[in-house]
Design an enzyme around this catalytic site. Structure first.
Site: not given
Length: 225
Positions: A118, A168, A180
């Site tokens: 990510c 994240h 993402h």
């Protein structure tokens, strides 16, 4: 932190940096052309290094040292104003969307593509326009300017995780959507677009429950050079 007196080397090809001298777990990657500093910490199978742009530590396998050469031009951080960065955001967004069109999967430690984690995708998207962000999601969260989630603009970063730590990160696209790179267990196993809402699909719902906040990139990382 890195020692600016250490000699700089340049990667002549993409290279893996590992999280230990055993060279098993991937920590990050360095793209061809990137500078790093080699420390005096040499083990049997690996050498400890720091990447110049963001001071990120890692280990280079001895067998990969041939992919490094003495840097002819030392790393020099570029200055970007907040306005400079704002003008570049459409290109940052375009990079992520183009990356999504390539066949890819989620790779822990991936930063050079086509397979990213990510924060690796976010870092690579911004460096495509010359702006450096720290490597990991929690570092990127600390680096950005905090903003209210209701004030999101395209190009802002959205952070997810626990109360204690961001684990994240995604890039806001506008209209309630973000892009993402997410893993197999609760994501797409690669790059995808999700809705920032509890009303979205299962992936969107899963991440929305972990929403921590948002941040705006207003500067480029200058390291300790």
């Amino acid at each position: 932190m890195s020692n600016p007196k250490l000699e700089e080397y340049q990667c002549i090809a993409d290279i893996n940096l590992y999280d230990s001298p055993e060279c098993v777990g991937l920590a990050t990657q360095a793209a061809a052309g990137r500078n790093l500093r080699i420390t005096s910490n040499h083990q049997d199978a690996a050498v400890e290094v720091y990447l110049c742009e963001d001071d990120y530590p890692g280990w280079v396998a001895v067998n990969d040292l041939f992919l490094l050469q003495p840097a002819t031009v030392p790393y020099d951080a570029a200055f970007f104003s907040e306005l400079d960065i704002k003008k570049l955001l459409p290109e940052v967004i375009a990079f992520t969307q183009q990356a999504m069109q390539q066949t890819n999967y989620y790779l822990w430690g991936g930063t050079v593509g086509p397979n990213y984690d990510c924060s690796g995708l976010i870092q690579r998207a911004f460096v495509s326009v010359g702006v450096w962000l720290p490597r990991d999601a929690y570092q990127q969260e600390a680096f950005t300017q905090p903003i209210d989630i209701n004030e999101l603009q395209a190009g802002d970063l959205i952070f997810f995780g626990t109360r204690q730590k961001a684990t994240h990160v995604g890039l806001y696209l506008g209209d309630g959507f973000y892009i993402h790179s997410s893993g197999k267990e609760q994501g797409h196993n690669g790059i995808g677009i999700d809705q920032l809402s509890e009303q979205g699909d299962k992936v969107s719902q899963s991440y929305y429950k972990q929403l921590r906040g948002a941040g705006r990139v207003v500067r480029s990382y200058v390291g300790n050079s």
